[in-house]
Scaffold this motif. Structure first.
Motif, PDB file in Angstrom:
ATOM      1  N   LEU A  17       0.816  -1.195   0.000  1.00 55.95           N
ATOM      2  CA  LEU A  17       0.000   0.000   0.000  1.00 55.95           C
ATOM      3  C   LEU A  17       0.859   1.258   0.000  1.00 55.95           C
ATOM      4  O   LEU A  17       1.636   1.488   0.900  1.00 55.95           O
ATOM      5  N   LEU A  18       0.728   2.058  -1.056  1.00 61.12           N
ATOM      6  CA  LEU A  18       1.507   3.279  -1.136  1.00 61.12           C
ATOM      7  C   LEU A  18       0.800   4.425  -0.421  1.00 61.12           C
ATOM      8  O   LEU A  18       1.435   5.332   0.074  1.00 61.12           O
ATOM      9  N   GLY A  19      -0.498   4.396  -0.400  1.00 65.99           N
ATOM     10  CA  GLY A  19      -1.240   5.500   0.193  1.00 65.99           C
ATOM     11  C   GLY A  19      -1.300   5.442   1.695  1.00 65.99           C
ATOM     12  O   GLY A  19      -1.687   6.391   2.346  1.00 65.99           O
ATOM     13  N   ILE A  20      -0.951   4.318   2.311  1.00 68.43           N
ATOM     14  CA  ILE A  20      -1.001   4.205   3.753  1.00 68.43           C
ATOM     15  C   ILE A  20       0.403   4.064   4.281  1.00 68.43           C
ATOM     16  O   ILE A  20       1.172   3.245   3.833  1.00 68.43           O
ATOM     17  N   LEU A  21       0.752   4.849   5.247  1.00 71.05           N
ATOM     18  CA  LEU A  21       2.100   4.864   5.779  1.00 71.05           C
ATOM     19  C   LEU A  21       2.116   4.384   7.214  1.00 71.05           C
ATOM     20  O   LEU A  21       1.166   4.562   7.961  1.00 71.05           O
ATOM     21  N   THR A  22       3.239   3.791   7.608  1.00 72.52           N
ATOM     22  CA  THR A  22       3.463   3.450   8.995  1.00 72.52           C
ATOM     23  C   THR A  22       4.304   4.553   9.612  1.00 72.52           C
ATOM     24  O   THR A  22       5.372   4.869   9.123  1.00 72.52           O
ATOM     25  N   GLN A 368       6.580   4.615  -2.891  1.00 75.24           N
ATOM     26  CA  GLN A 368       6.136   4.288  -1.547  1.00 75.24           C
ATOM     27  C   GLN A 368       6.995   4.959  -0.481  1.00 75.24           C
ATOM     28  O   GLN A 368       6.489   5.613   0.434  1.00 75.24           O
ATOM     29  N   LEU A 369       8.315   4.814  -0.583  1.00 76.95           N
ATOM     30  CA  LEU A 369       9.187   5.422   0.413  1.00 76.95           C
ATOM     31  C   LEU A 369       9.318   6.924   0.204  1.00 76.95           C
ATOM     32  O   LEU A 369       9.525   7.673   1.164  1.00 76.95           O
ATOM     33  N   LYS A 370       9.205   7.381  -1.036  1.00 69.48           N
ATOM     34  CA  LYS A 370       9.274   8.813  -1.301  1.00 69.48           C
ATOM     35  C   LYS A 370       8.125   9.542  -0.620  1.00 69.48           C
ATOM     36  O   LYS A 370       8.313  10.646  -0.079  1.00 69.48           O
ATOM     37  N   ILE A 480      16.623  -0.618  -6.016  1.00 68.07           N
ATOM     38  CA  ILE A 480      16.718  -0.733  -4.562  1.00 68.07           C
ATOM     39  C   ILE A 480      16.456   0.620  -3.911  1.00 68.07           C
ATOM     40  O   ILE A 480      16.990   1.640  -4.345  1.00 68.07           O
ATOM     41  N   GLU A 481      15.622   0.617  -2.879  1.00 66.31           N
ATOM     42  CA  GLU A 481      15.433   1.785  -2.031  1.00 66.31           C
ATOM     43  C   GLU A 481      15.458   1.323  -0.582  1.00 66.31           C
ATOM     44  O   GLU A 481      15.029   0.214  -0.272  1.00 66.31           O
ATOM     45  N   TYR A 482      15.940   2.168   0.300  1.00 66.46           N
ATOM     46  CA  TYR A 482      15.748   1.890   1.722  1.00 66.46           C
ATOM     47  C   TYR A 482      15.651   3.209   2.463  1.00 66.46           C
ATOM     48  O   TYR A 482      16.161   4.238   2.014  1.00 66.46           O
TER      49      TYR A 482
END
Length: 729
Positions: A17-22, A368-370, A480-482
């Motif tokens: 899910l990209l629209g929901i963040l933790t 997602q991470l952006k 890769i992203e982190y």
């Protein structure tokens, strides 16, 4: 909300899910914000949201996002109803407002949830321009309602007589405004409503202005006044985007503004922040003078959006909107971290009442991470504009079970199907206290990704182990992203990798690179059968993509690759970190033909008008070296007097030395060892690692699955034998 834990054997390839963040609570209390309003703009697209997370009811996902915004201490949310391409709301040919993927009750509950969380809900619609998606049916039934139905940036004709309505606006925009403002509870009526008046074609406004016997700025103001007056009668404060009101002409003596006591600011001529669009897609008509005819400026808020950093850290459009009497000005950044920090600082200095984060790509697989970085860092800077920038110098490596390094942050790696278990490691050199560490691996071509939570050990290393799931089908290129949150200040640190890895069965074919080279490719010994597994070698090793044209023209000939026989040759070397002081670029090529369609053809390119460099050849065979970022965002250019010879292998050298505090830099071009031109450089070149390097071509944008990469200029008409990029100390 705790992070969802995945074991490596349960990695899910369903789209995360990209629209929901933790989000995680901050370790220390946030400082008092200088801004009364701290908002977020996001589109509501239920069908896209459901695709991203099909396992949870979509409107519960939107409600969860509100809880997470509250945890980050945002107190306003703008619900975008759509743009020119996609919309949540439509108006039928019969005049009925309908929701796509939801009901009026769903929106009512979302409004109520926001109010419960002390977040002010605001609806936003495209206004004046970009009406296509919302009023598609009406436009088909009533030709002439849309000035140009084929254009996504068209406008509604205010002179059109819409049956059953007093005007074209009352039967379209005002109907939607009434529908949305009726969704609020009686005890909490709407405070704000956003009219998105951005990026419409100024020449079309000139067309309707002629019908109305008005000037284009008067016609623009007439249309906007309809919407703002309607909202003010309801007791609602209008918010408008500011770009269509901005022009570099505002900084000149002939600015045309008749607002009392207006004094032109020369800084406006520089377009700091860049979003000056009063002449959008038509330089023949200036619309910024519409403020002379605009009603109730003192009751309207401007959301002043700028997405680029400013070389001076200033955004004088803020001062302009304040000077001519708007009720308030809210800065609106997007995803450039320097821009977010600069804009928050400048808005604080100018005592703006609010800041508005924008999240335009929150439904795409790559962001997602952006999105997390935007929301965390906007929240952090909106509370404390003096925070430093989070370091972008994050490095990683992936090794196999035997400890052999396969991938790192500067070199794309090859991981074969034989590597069952892989190990991720990133050393954190910054003094931070990380939380919510996660690794994301994305396969764009197959629209899949998987996520891995990382641990932080006593050696200040992020670690994790994984294997490539069976549903990723080789060959595939993975990115890769982190990212992680620093709990001491709330800033989000993100590595957005260009360097990733190829996943496949074959071995890579690469040339032996000269010592200390960053990038090296030599086509003289390449076989036709190797073209689909060809790699550049050097410190920044990376695969090459060769897109052939249809036909029988040979791609390889006479010890080189025929760049005119292919659609394009491109790659993504991560060279930026190694060339801050300079580089030497060497090309061996033979020009064998002519080109059509442009004054220049492309020999080697990286970036665009504002970043990177371009080596072009003029039709008279002179060489042009160009790079962006100098002097009012205009590229520096050096054109040789000597020409590129025809039908002869020629060695070209481009030597760039960056300036420092003691002396200017320089750029030198050599043809077959002889100096063909030198120029001093007052500023450094900016290389963007995210831009493609085009070999014998100039890529226009980035590759998309199933489509050939578009090119700007004609390809170099000849053969390229080798390309070498080496750093200069």
């Amino acid at each position: 909300m705790p992070i969802k834990q995945y074991t490596i054997n349960k990695l899910s390839l369903s789209l995360i899910l990209l629209g929901i963040l933790t989000v995680a609570p901050f370790a220390t209390a946030k400082p008092q914000s200088p801004f009364k309003i701290r908002g977020v703009h996001q589109f509501l697209y239920p069908e896209l949201q459901q695709k991203l997370n099909p396992d949870k009811p979509v409107w519960k996902q939107f409600n969860q996002r509100l809880k997470q915004l509250a945890e980050l201490d945002y107190n306003l949310v703008v619900f975008g109803m759509g743009n020119a391409y996609r919309t949540l709301l439509t108006v039928s040919a019969g005049g009925t407002v309908t929701l796509q993927g939801g009901t009026a009750n769903d929106l009512k509950k979302l409004v109520q949830q926001a109010i419960k969380l002390n977040i002010e809900p605001v609806f936003a619609i495209k206004f004046i321009g970009k009406p296509n998606a919302m009023f598609k049916e009406l436009g088909k039934k009533y030709p002439g309602l849309l000035v140009n139905p084929k254009s996504k940036n068209t406008i509604i004709d205010p002179t059109f007589k819409l049956p059953g309505a007093s005007s074209s606006y009352s039967g379209t925009y005002l109907k939607v405004i009434d529908f949305l403002t009726a969704l609020y509870p009686k005890e909490h009526p709407p405070k704000y409503f956003m009219l998105g008046i951005d990026e419409f074609i100024s020449s079309e406004m000139a067309m309707v202005a002629k019908k109305m016997q008005l000037s284009p700025p008067e016609a623009f103001a007439y249309c906007l006044n309809i919407g703002t007056s309607h909202l003010l009668r309801k007791g609602i404060t209008p918010i408008i985007w500011g770009d269509s009101l901005l022009s570099p002409t505002l900084g000149k003596a002939d600015h045309g503004i008749t607002v009392p006591n207006y004094q032109p600011d020369p800084r406006l001529k520089l377009k700091l922040g860049h979003s000056y669009y009063s002449t959008f897609k038509s330089k023949d008509y200036q619309l910024h003078q519409m403020v002379n005819f605009m009603q109730n400026r003192d009751k309207i808020i401007v959301a002043d959006w700028h997405y680029r950093s400013s070389p001076t850290g200033e955004f004088p459009s803020v001062d302009y909107f304040q000077q001519i009497g708007f009720k308030d000005v809210w800065g609106a950044p997007w995803n450039n971290m320097t821009n977010i920090q600069q804009f928050a600082r400048y808005a604080d200095k100018r005592q703006c009442g609010g800041m508005l984060a924008t999240t335009w790509n929150n439904y795409t697989i790559n962001d997602q991470l952006k999105i997390k970085q935007i929301l965390y860092n906007c929240s952090a800077y909106f509370h404390n504009p003096q925070l430093p920038l989070p370091s972008s110098k994050l490095h990683f490596a992936i090794t196999n079970k035997a400890g052999k390094e396969l991938v790192n942050s500067s070199s794309t790696g090859l991981i074969t199907v034989h590597n069952k278990q892989l190990y991720f490691n990133a050393t954190i050199k910054q003094k931070i206290s990380p939380k919510n560490m996660e690794l994301l691996i994305i396969c764009n071509s197959q629209k899949k990704q998987f996520q891995l939570p990382l641990t932080f050990n006593r050696k200040k290393q992020l670690t994790g182990n994984f294997s490539i799931p069976a549903s990723i089908i080789p060959p595939a290129r993975l990115r890769i992203e982190y990212g992680l949150v620093n709990t001491t200040d709330g800033l989000y640190y993100l590595y957005e990798g260009v360097a990733g890895f190829e996943y496949g069965k074959h071995k890579k074919v690469a040339s032996n690179a000269p010592a200390k080279s960053l990038f090296y490719i030599n086509f003289s010994s390449v076989k036709q059968t190797d073209l689909n597994k060809l790699w550049a070698s050097g410190k920044c090793s990376t695969p090459l993509t060769i897109e052939p044209k249809s036909g029988s023209t040979p791609i390889l000939a006479d010890g080189g690759i025929n760049s005119s026989s292919v659609n394009g040759i491109w790659t993504e070397p991560v060279i930026n970190n190694f060339i801050t002081k300079g580089f030497k670029l060497q090309i061996t090529a033979k020009m064998t033909g002519k080109f059509k369609g442009n004054l220049y053809c492309a020999l080697l390119t990286q970036g665009d008008f504002f970043h990177g460099f371009r080596i072009l050849i003029r039709k008279n065979q002179k060489l042009l070296f160009q790079f962006g970022g100098l002097g009012n965002n205009k590229p520096l250019a050096i054109l040789t007097k000597k020409t590129f010879p025809m039908n002869k292998w020629t060695k070209l050298e481009f030597i760039y030395i960056a300036p420092d505090k003691t002396k200017q830099g320089s750029l030198t071009i050599k043809i077959d060892g002889k100096n063909a031109g030198t120029t001093p450089l007052p500023k450094s070149m900016i290389i963007d690692n995210k831009s493609l390097l085009g070999v014998g071509c100039e890529p226009n944008g980035r590759p998309r699955a199933g489509r050939k990469l578009p090119m700007r200029r004609p390809n170099f008409p000849g053969l390229i034998k080798s390309v070498t990029i080496s750093p200069i100390k």
